[in-house]
Design a protein around this motif. Structure first.
Motif: not given
Length: 117
Positions: A86, A65, A94, A89-90
């Motif tokens: 992004l 990220l 989360i 990995n985000g």
């Protein structure tokens, strides 16, 4: 070389060269031009793909990220790969945050229910 059937064409004297016929040749040098850097963006995307398999670690998606954010800002040529990194990995970061909140909520619910008895 001289042509025996054409007396006007003779060998040049010693030390002289025969005149060159035709247009002069030009050498074309084709070089490899390195494209714009995309290392951070590619690494972010790869770590996002690795997170699908090794999502049990919190460190891999977090590093991916961070690299995706830096790659998005510094490497416009790798924008698509940085966005992919992004997103992947985000989602895992989360997911880890929700799992931690869930475990803390379960722990808080069990400690308050044992004191009420």
């Amino acid at each position: 070389m001289s042509d025996p059937y054409n007396p006007s064409q003779q060998n040049p004297p010693y030390g002289q060269h025969a005149p060159a016929y035709g247009p002069p040749t030009q050498h074309v040098v084709v070089g490899y031009q390195q494209g714009p850097p995309k290392g951070l963006s590619v690494t972010s995307m790869i770590l996002g793909l690795v997170s699908i398999v090794a999502g049990f670690t919190f460190l891999v998606p977090l590093v991916g990220l961070i690299l995706g954010i830096v790659g998005l800002r510094k490497e416009p040529a790798g924008r698509g790969m940085a966005i992919t990194g992004l997103v992947l990995n985000g989602l895992f970061v989360i997911g880890w945050a929700l799992l931690i909140l869930f475990v803390i909520g379960i722990g808080a619910a069990t400690t308050t229910s044992t004191y009420q008895q």
